[in-house]
Design an enzyme around this catalytic site. Structure first.
Site, PDB file in Angstrom:
ATOM      1  N   GLY A  45      70.825   9.261  45.856  1.00 49.02           N
ATOM      2  CA  GLY A  45      69.366   9.314  46.180  1.00 49.02           C
ATOM      3  C   GLY A  45      69.565  10.518  46.991  1.00 49.02           C
TER       4      GLY A  45
ATOM      5  N   ALA B 136      63.593  13.439  50.116  1.00 46.61           N
ATOM      6  CA  ALA B 136      62.692  14.143  50.652  1.00 46.61           C
ATOM      7  C   ALA B 136      63.458  14.760  51.987  1.00 46.61           C
ATOM      8  CB  ALA B 136      61.669  13.490  51.001  1.00 46.61           C
TER       9      ALA B 136
ATOM     10  N   HIS C 257      61.642   3.139  48.293  1.00 45.37           N
ATOM     11  CA  HIS C 257      62.624   2.784  49.402  1.00 45.37           C
ATOM     12  C   HIS C 257      62.831   1.237  49.390  1.00 45.37           C
ATOM     13  CE1 HIS C 257      60.704   6.322  51.700  1.00 45.37           C
ATOM     14  NE2 HIS C 257      62.034   6.583  51.293  1.00 45.37           N
TER      15      HIS C 257
ATOM     16  N   GLU D 119      80.518   6.654  39.522  1.00 42.23           N
ATOM     17  CA  GLU D 119      79.030   6.957  39.643  1.00 42.23           C
ATOM     18  C   GLU D 119      78.234   7.029  38.436  1.00 42.23           C
ATOM     19  OE1 GLU D 119      75.407   7.900  39.996  1.00 42.23           O
ATOM     20  OE2 GLU D 119      76.647   7.597  41.930  1.00 42.23           O
TER      21      GLU D 119
ATOM     22  N   GLY E 163      75.675   5.082  51.119  1.00 45.69           N
ATOM     23  CA  GLY E 163      76.746   4.224  51.588  1.00 45.69           C
ATOM     24  C   GLY E 163      78.093   4.442  50.770  1.00 45.69           C
TER      25      GLY E 163
ATOM     26  N   GLY F 173      71.656   0.296  50.667  1.00 46.95           N
ATOM     27  CA  GLY F 173      70.442  -0.020  50.866  1.00 46.95           C
ATOM     28  C   GLY F 173      70.101  -1.547  50.808  1.00 46.95           C
TER      29      GLY F 173
ATOM     30  N   VAL G 163      80.051   0.344  36.074  1.00 43.23           N
ATOM     31  CA  VAL G 163      80.811  -0.847  36.398  1.00 43.23           C
ATOM     32  C   VAL G 163      79.949  -1.851  35.925  1.00 43.23           C
ATOM     33  CG1 VAL G 163      82.011  -2.293  38.046  1.00 43.23           C
ATOM     34  CG2 VAL G 163      82.020   0.029  38.508  1.00 43.23           C
TER      35      VAL G 163
END
Length: 618
Positions: free
Chosen positions: A124, A129, A505, A73, A54, A538, A264
C-alpha cells in the site's frame, strides 16, 4: 516455540507424502530453489506473504536477526519511472491482472463496503497518501484488546521507530484546500484542532537529488518533492518514502529475496499439525488463468502479511481445504473500515488549483471521534472522477437511489459535466476524507466457490454495531466547501447509488485477542493453535484508529518482530545504520522495562514533529 534445531522427518502419512513431493520437485525443477538437494531442510527460515507495511517490517527484522527470508508479493515491482503518468493509464495504475492490468490500485466491491487497496512490491505504500498519524486514544483501550496491555505504553517505542524509519515530518505549506479547511474549522468551532499533516516525504530542495538523507548515507539517493500532488498515482520523482526506500530496501541488502507476481494459494504444516515442524506453501503466478506456473516452497515459519482482504481470504481458504483447520472460528470477524466517507467538491473553473501539494496536507477534528482531511490526486487523477457523482443525503438501499436520481434531475448540468467533461477535475477538486474511531464492525464471511477450489468473501454487518453508510459530519463539511467556492458537492458513486460506503482502510478479520474465543492471534501476533505462524498486517488491527492506519500497522509489526529471537547460531544483529535499528530489540527489552519503571518526568514527548525535515548527507 521457534526452530532452534533441524526438523524431524515428518511421521504422518500426509507429511511423508508432502516431504517426498517437495524433494522430487526441487531435484527435477531447475528454476526452483534447490536447497533440499544440497541437504538443507527448508528453502527458507521464514516466508513472508506480502510486502506492505507488515511484510516489509517483518522482512527487515527477521533478516537483521540472521534468518533466511523470502517475500512473496502478488503484485509487480515498480521503479519510480514505471508508475503511470496519469491514472488514465489503466495498465499501470489499476490492478486487474486477469485482463492485463497490473498497476498499484486494487478495487474490491462488496455488498456492504467498496474497498480500495494497494498492490505491488511495497504494498500500500506505493499508492497511499503518505500520511502517518498515531491513532486516537480510544484505539488503545478498545474492548477487543484493551485489557491485555497498556497498549499506548507498549507500542510507544515502536511508534518512534516507525516514525524515524518512515521519515515522518510535518508538512509546512498552506494551499487553497488548507485555507478552506482552516476557515471551516473556525466557522464550526474546531479551529484549535487544525494542523498540517505528518507525512513520509523527503522535501529537501525541490527536484534536487542528494545522497541518502535518512540513514547516514547508506540508503538510496533521494530527490526533493516537487509538490505535484500525484502521490496516490505513484511517485515518479523519488520523493515519497515508500517501503522500497527504507524497510524493504535494507531487508534486500541483508539478503531477503522478493518474488513479485506470485500468489500463495495454501499454507500447510509439514509433519506436526501445529506447524512446529515447518510449512509448505503452494504458489502460482498471480492472475494467471491458464499459465499458472505452480510452485512450492517450504519454510520453518510463515508471516502472513497479504493485507486484510488477502490475509482473510488465504486463511479462510486454508481452513476450508483442511490445511489449517485449527484456526479460530473468529476468523473474519471484527472487520473495521475506519468508519469512513470519501466526499469531493469541484470548483466551477480553473481559478483554484488544489493540486500543488502532497496528497494530504491538513486535517481537523470537528468532534473527538471524527477526523477530516483534505486530499488531492494532483493533475494525474482525472480518471478518479468516474468514482464520484452528485451527493445525496442519508437513506436506505431503497430510498437512496431515488434521492440520487432526484439530485441529478435538480442539477442536470453539473451531472453532465461530471460524466462527460472531467477535464482538469483532479486539479479543480478537493477530496474530503472523513474517518471516525467509532466501534463499528462487520464480518468477512467465506462462501464456497462453485466449479473452482477455495472460498470467496462476502460482507455481513455486525447487527449490534454496523458500519455507517452515512456520516453527517462528512455531509456538513462537503456542503460548506461547495457553498464557499460555488462548487459541486459529490460523494462516491456507490454510496449515492447503492448506499454502500467506500474505504481505503479496511482492517481486521484476524485480530488480536486474549484467546481463540475472542481473536485469531495473540498479543504477539502468533496464530492461536499454530507454531511459527504469524499475522502482521492490517488484518491484525483490532479497532478503528480514526486516522490513516499505516503507522499503527508498522508499530504493531515492529513489536511482534521484537519478540522473535536471533536465528540459531547467530550472536549479533546484522549490520544496519543506526537510523534503521529498532528502538526495542530482544537485547534491549530489560533496559526498556527498567526505563518504564523509572519515576515519571514532565515535559514535551519525543514525536515526529520535533525532528523536522532531514538534511542531506554531504
Amino acid at each position: 516455540m521457534f526452530w532452534l534445531h533441524s526438523p524431524k522427518s515428518p511421521d504422518t502419512g500426509d507429511g511423508k507424502r508432502l516431504f517426498a513431493e517437495n524433494m522430487v520437485i526441487r531435484l527435477l525443477d531447475p528454476n526452483f530453489p534447490n536447497e533440499l538437494a544440497c541437504g538443507m531442510a527448508f528453502d527458507y527460515d521464514w516466508v513472508i506473504i506480502g510486502s506492505g507495511f507488515g511484510g516489509s517490517v517483518s522482512a527487515l527484522r527477521l533478516s537483521e536477526k540472521g534468518y533466511k527470508v523470502a517475500v512473496i508479493e502478488v503484485g509487480q515491482r515498480f521503479e519510480d519511472e514505471d508508475f503511470a503518468k496519469t491514472a488514465w493509464n489503466f495498465r499501470r495504475y489499476f490492478w486487474m491482472p486477469r485482463i492485463g492490468l497490473r498497476g498499484i490500485l486494487r478495487m474490491s466491491p462488496f455488498k456492504d463496503v467498496f474497498v480500495v487497496s494497494g498492490s505491488g512490491v511495497g504494498g500500500g505504500s506505493l499508492g497511499y497518501a503518505n500520511t502517518l498519524y498515531r491513532p486516537l486514544p480510544g484505539f488503545y483501550k478498545d474492548p477487543q484488546w484493551g485489557g491485555m496491555a497498556d497498549w499506548e505504553v507498549e507500542l510507544g517505542h515502536h511508534y518512534l521507530t516507525a516514525e524515524r524509519i518512515l521519515g515522518v515530518t510535518l508538512y509546512r505549506d498552506e494551499g487553497p484546500a488548507d485555507k478552506l479547511l482552516r476557515e471551516y474549522a473556525e466557522a464550526t468551532g474546531a479551529d484549535n484542532t487544525y494542523a498540517n499533516t505528518q507525512v513520509g516525504v523527503y522535501f529537501g530542495e525541490s527536484g534536487e537529488t542528494v545522497k541518502d538523507p535518512f540513514f547516514g548515507g547508506e540508503g538510496p539517493d533521494r530527490t526533493g518533492c516537487i509538490k505535484c500532488g500525484s502521490c496516490m498515482v505513484g511517485c515518479r520523482h523519488n520523493a515519497k518514502n515508500t517501503l522500497v526506500k527504507n524497510y524493504l530496501y535494507f531487508a534486500e541488502k541483508l539478503g531477503a529475496r522478493v518474488f513479485p507476481g506470485r500468489q500463495v494459494q495454501e499454507i500447510r504444516p509439514i509433519g506436526a499439525t501445529d506447524g512446529s515442524e515447518g510449512y509448505e506453501l503452494k504458489t502460482k503466478r498471480s492472475g494467471g488463468m491458464f499459465r499458472k506456473d505452480k510452485k512450492t516452497l517450504t519454510a520453518r515459519g510463515v508471516v502472513v502479511s497479504a493485507g486484510p482482504l488477502g490475509t482473510n481470504r488465504l486463511l479462510a481458504d486454508c481452513v476450508h481445504e483442511g490445511a489449517l483447520p485449527n484456526i479460530s472460528d473468529r476468523l473474519g470477524y471484527v472487520v473495521r473500515t475506519n468508519s469512513e466517507a470519501i466526499q469531493a467538491v469541484t470548483a466551477p473553473n480553473d481559478d483554484i488549483d488544489f493540486s500543488e501539494s502532497v496528497a494530504i496536507t491538513s486535517s481537523i477534528y470537528p468532534d473527538p471521534q471524527t477526523h477530516i482531511e483534505v486530499v488531492t490526486y494532483g493533475k494525474a487523477g482525472n480518471v478518479m472522477s468516474r468514482l464520484f457523482t452528485i451527493m445525496t443525503g442519508d437513506g436506505t438501499r431503497l430510498t437512496r437511489p431515488m434521492k440520487w436520481f432526484a439530485a441529478m434531475a435538480r442539477h442536470p448540468l453539473a451531472t453532465l459535466k461530471l460524466v462527460f467533461a472531467p477535464r482538469n477535475w483532479s486539479q479543480r477538486t478537493v477530496i474530503l476524507l472523513v474517518m471516525q474511531s467509532l466501534d463499528s464492525a462487520m464480518r468477512l464471511k467465506p462462501k464456497r466457490r462453485f466449479f473452482v477450489k477455495g472460498v470467496r468473501l462476502q460482507t455481513e454487518q455486525d447487527p449490534e454495531r454496523p458500519n455507517p453508510t452515512f456520516i453527517p459530519a462528512a455531509e456538513a463539511a462537503t456542503k460548506w466547501f461547495a457553498e464557499r467556492i460555488g462548487g459541486t458537492a459529490q460523494s462516491s458513486i456507490v454510496e449515492s447509488s447503492l448506499n454502500i460506503p467506500t474505504t481505503a482502510h479496511i482492517l481486521g478479520g484476524a485480530v488480536v485477542g486474549e484467546s481463540p474465543e475472542t481473536g485469531v492471534i495473540d498479543a504477539d501476533h502468533h496464530v492461536f493453535g499454530y507454531e511459527n505462524l504469524l499475522v502482521c498486517d492490517g488484518s491484525a488491527v483490532p479497532a478503528n484508529p480514526g486516522v490513516n492506519p499505516s503507522l499503527s500497522i508498522t508499530a504493531m509489526t515492529e513489536r511482534a518482530m521484537s519478540k522473535i529471537p536471533l536465528a540459531p547460531g547467530v550472536t549479533e544483529l546484522a549490520h544496519l545504520p543506526d537510523e534503521a535499528r529498532a528502538a526495542v530489540t530482544p537485547e534491549s527489552i530489560d533496559l526498556v522495562e527498567a526505563a518504564a519503571s523509572a519515576p515519571e518526568t514532565t515535559g514535551p514527548s519525543e514525536t515526529a514533529d520535533t525532528w523536522g525535515s532531514p538534511s542531506p548527507v554531504s
